[in-house]
Write a protein that holds these residues in place. Sequence first.
Motif, PDB file in Angstrom:
ATOM      1  N   SER A 260       1.741  -3.415  -0.706  1.00  0.00           N
ATOM      2  CA  SER A 260       0.828  -2.340  -1.102  1.00  0.00           C
ATOM      3  C   SER A 260       1.552  -1.227  -1.855  1.00  0.00           C
ATOM      4  N   ALA A 261       2.887  -1.191  -1.727  1.00  0.00           N
ATOM      5  CA  ALA A 261       3.669  -0.148  -2.400  1.00  0.00           C
ATOM      6  C   ALA A 261       4.017  -0.500  -3.836  1.00  0.00           C
ATOM      7  N   VAL A 262       3.722  -1.741  -4.262  1.00  0.00           N
ATOM      8  CA  VAL A 262       4.028  -2.145  -5.629  1.00  0.00           C
ATOM      9  C   VAL A 262       3.076  -1.430  -6.582  1.00  0.00           C
ATOM     10  N   PRO A 263       3.599  -0.699  -7.576  1.00  0.00           N
ATOM     11  CA  PRO A 263       2.720   0.018  -8.516  1.00  0.00           C
ATOM     12  C   PRO A 263       1.830  -0.946  -9.296  1.00  0.00           C
ATOM     13  N   GLU A 264       0.582  -0.530  -9.520  1.00  0.00           N
ATOM     14  CA  GLU A 264      -0.360  -1.330 -10.291  1.00  0.00           C
ATOM     15  C   GLU A 264      -0.847  -0.517 -11.482  1.00  0.00           C
ATOM     16  N   ALA A 265      -0.867  -1.151 -12.643  1.00  0.00           N
ATOM     17  CA  ALA A 265      -1.346  -0.486 -13.851  1.00  0.00           C
ATOM     18  C   ALA A 265      -2.850  -0.753 -13.989  1.00  0.00           C
ATOM     19  N   THR A 266      -3.665   0.288 -13.753  1.00  0.00           N
ATOM     20  CA  THR A 266      -5.118   0.161 -13.873  1.00  0.00           C
ATOM     21  C   THR A 266      -5.659   1.347 -14.656  1.00  0.00           C
ATOM     22  N   ALA A 267      -6.794   1.140 -15.269  1.00  0.00           N
ATOM     23  CA  ALA A 267      -7.453   2.236 -15.986  1.00  0.00           C
ATOM     24  C   ALA A 267      -7.926   3.293 -14.996  1.00  0.00           C
ATOM     25  N   SER A 268      -8.055   4.531 -15.472  1.00  0.00           N
ATOM     26  CA  SER A 268      -8.419   5.644 -14.592  1.00  0.00           C
ATOM     27  C   SER A 268      -9.782   5.470 -13.951  1.00  0.00           C
ATOM     28  N   ASN A 269     -10.673   4.736 -14.611  1.00  0.00           N
ATOM     29  CA  ASN A 269     -12.027   4.548 -14.075  1.00  0.00           C
ATOM     30  C   ASN A 269     -12.185   3.243 -13.308  1.00  0.00           C
ATOM     31  N   VAL A 270     -11.050   2.531 -13.075  1.00  0.00           N
ATOM     32  CA  VAL A 270     -11.095   1.274 -12.337  1.00  0.00           C
ATOM     33  C   VAL A 270     -10.371   1.464 -11.005  1.00  0.00           C
ATOM     34  N   PRO A 271     -11.031   1.191  -9.878  1.00  0.00           N
ATOM     35  CA  PRO A 271     -10.380   1.369  -8.581  1.00  0.00           C
ATOM     36  C   PRO A 271      -9.227   0.395  -8.392  1.00  0.00           C
ATOM     37  N   ALA A 272      -8.208   0.820  -7.671  1.00  0.00           N
ATOM     38  CA  ALA A 272      -7.044  -0.036  -7.418  1.00  0.00           C
ATOM     39  C   ALA A 272      -7.458  -1.225  -6.572  1.00  0.00           C
ATOM     40  N   ALA A 273      -6.842  -2.374  -6.867  1.00  0.00           N
ATOM     41  CA  ALA A 273      -7.188  -3.598  -6.141  1.00  0.00           C
ATOM     42  C   ALA A 273      -6.609  -3.593  -4.731  1.00  0.00           C
ATOM     43  N   ARG A 274      -5.585  -2.784  -4.486  1.00  0.00           N
ATOM     44  CA  ARG A 274      -4.905  -2.794  -3.201  1.00  0.00           C
ATOM     45  C   ARG A 274      -4.798  -1.377  -2.655  1.00  0.00           C
ATOM     46  N   THR A 275      -5.144  -1.195  -1.380  1.00  0.00           N
ATOM     47  CA  THR A 275      -5.040   0.107  -0.738  1.00  0.00           C
ATOM     48  C   THR A 275      -3.613   0.358  -0.290  1.00  0.00           C
ATOM     49  N   ARG A 276      -3.089   1.525  -0.606  1.00  0.00           N
ATOM     50  CA  ARG A 276      -1.714   1.874  -0.240  1.00  0.00           C
ATOM     51  C   ARG A 276      -1.610   2.113   1.256  1.00  0.00           C
ATOM     52  N   ILE A 277      -0.671   1.422   1.899  1.00  0.00           N
ATOM     53  CA  ILE A 277      -0.428   1.590   3.335  1.00  0.00           C
ATOM     54  C   ILE A 277       0.817   2.457   3.496  1.00  0.00           C
ATOM     55  N   ARG A 278       0.651   3.594   4.113  1.00  0.00           N
ATOM     56  CA  ARG A 278       1.780   4.532   4.300  1.00  0.00           C
ATOM     57  C   ARG A 278       2.278   4.417   5.731  1.00  0.00           C
ATOM     58  N   LEU A 279       3.473   3.869   5.875  1.00  0.00           N
ATOM     59  CA  LEU A 279       4.061   3.698   7.194  1.00  0.00           C
ATOM     60  C   LEU A 279       4.596   5.020   7.715  1.00  0.00           C
ATOM     61  N   THR A 280       4.389   5.286   8.995  1.00  0.00           N
ATOM     62  CA  THR A 280       4.899   6.510   9.615  1.00  0.00           C
ATOM     63  C   THR A 280       6.258   6.225  10.252  1.00  0.00           C
ATOM     64  N   GLY A 281       7.054   7.270  10.402  1.00  0.00           N
ATOM     65  CA  GLY A 281       8.345   7.124  11.058  1.00  0.00           C
ATOM     66  C   GLY A 281       9.402   6.511  10.163  1.00  0.00           C
ATOM     67  N   ASP A 282      10.614   6.418  10.710  1.00  0.00           N
ATOM     68  CA  ASP A 282      11.755   5.863   9.989  1.00  0.00           C
ATOM     69  C   ASP A 282      12.096   4.472  10.523  1.00  0.00           C
ATOM     70  N   VAL A 283      12.866   3.755   9.736  1.00  0.00           N
ATOM     71  CA  VAL A 283      13.361   2.454  10.197  1.00  0.00           C
ATOM     72  C   VAL A 283      14.324   2.692  11.358  1.00  0.00           C
ATOM     73  N   PRO A 284      14.136   2.015  12.492  1.00  0.00           N
ATOM     74  CA  PRO A 284      15.040   2.214  13.636  1.00  0.00           C
ATOM     75  C   PRO A 284      16.480   1.864  13.285  1.00  0.00           C
ATOM     76  N   SER A 285      17.404   2.397  14.079  1.00  0.00           N
ATOM     77  CA  SER A 285      18.820   2.137  13.842  1.00  0.00           C
ATOM     78  C   SER A 285      19.184   0.722  14.276  1.00  0.00           C
ATOM     79  N   PRO A 286      19.945  -0.006  13.448  1.00  0.00           N
ATOM     80  CA  PRO A 286      20.417  -1.337  13.859  1.00  0.00           C
ATOM     81  C   PRO A 286      21.424  -1.277  15.004  1.00  0.00           C
ATOM     82  N   LEU A 287      21.888  -0.069  15.346  1.00  0.00           N
ATOM     83  CA  LEU A 287      22.748   0.092  16.510  1.00  0.00           C
ATOM     84  C   LEU A 287      21.967  -0.085  17.801  1.00  0.00           C
ATOM     85  N   ASN A 288      20.681   0.303  17.754  1.00  0.00           N
ATOM     86  CA  ASN A 288      19.827   0.224  18.943  1.00  0.00           C
ATOM     87  C   ASN A 288      18.414  -0.146  18.519  1.00  0.00           C
ATOM     88  N   PRO A 289      18.217  -1.383  18.070  1.00  0.00           N
ATOM     89  CA  PRO A 289      16.894  -1.784  17.579  1.00  0.00           C
ATOM     90  C   PRO A 289      15.880  -1.867  18.712  1.00  0.00           C
TER      91      PRO A 289
END
Length: 349
Positions: A260-289
């Motif tokens: 969903s994070a891949v940019p899509e080139a669409t006209a301004s009057n055409v809705p995006a085909a994919r809804t952007r999913i915004r993940l919360t938080g950070d990637v956990p540390s590989p020291l303590n997954p």
Amino acid sequence: MSGTDTLLSVTGLTKHFPVRGGFPVRRTVGAVQAVDGVDLTVGEGESLGLVGESGCGKSTTGRLITRLLEPTAGKITYAGQDITHAGRRELAPFRSEIQMIFQDPYASLNPRHTVGKIVSGPMEINDINPTGGRERRARELLEIVGLNPEHYNRFPHEFSGGQRQRIGVARALALNPRLIVADEPVSALDVSIQAQVVNLLQTLQRDLGIAFVFIAHDLAIVRHFSQRVAVMYLGRIVETAGRDDLYENPRHPYTRALLSAVPEATASNVPAARTRIRLTGDVPSPLNPPSGCRFRTRCWKATERCAAETPALVRVEGNGVGHLTACHYPEARDTAPGPRPSEGPGIAA
């Protein structure tokens, strides 16, 4: 991979880097779990894309496959031979068949050596004397990758980044490899040059029948180059499938968010085909997954089961042949993803 002979098989591949501390005795106080139980297969002449966020273990996996790093656990089988802990003498017959293209074209070439020395060096080390001599073969390789054979006596500093990466490709081809691990080969190049290098690799893969493990974080480039794609998150493979199947019907929530994070080139009057999913938080540390599913701390579908059980990488109901997903609650096919992460936060570590 139906109908294709398996060239490389990786099972349970693990690499933990020890963390040392304490005074005065330097003892092991933990371990960075860079790669933790990776399963992969690559067929003869096949191109496999390996994608994921920075720091997920892609490059470490590539270096383990080429045996530039010693695995902590797991098994690497190449052409039917177990090379997991093979010594230098045992690896000698395979070294020429498994080559690597490195990410940084400026750091991977010796500035004191001429281009001719760099490209012919692998032949000299492996005591290979091609018909017509090493110099002739090196000039042929330069021409194959789109450089002038007259560049043979020049030094790396006289070339641009794209030309340097072509030199790295020529060096990788010097020993007629069957498998090349390309570790983000275009990420350090200008956008205008990236397509040229990717097209060159694609042509070589098609004409010479070389198998590729193509490591990248640019999903558009991976879709253009790879026949199959594996998605990696925090040291583990979470989904793998054929290119079109994965991009059109992702089943793992992380894969869905990544695409969903891949940019899509669409006209301004055409809705995006994919809804952007915004993940919360950070990637956990590989020291303590996190326990269980490593994506659960950022997943909008996470339950207590995700914390208690590690999902296996298996074919789930509705998936095509070869489409494997590691999720207790895979996304439905051909439908929009579930609630946004903000509406349903994952289970805390």
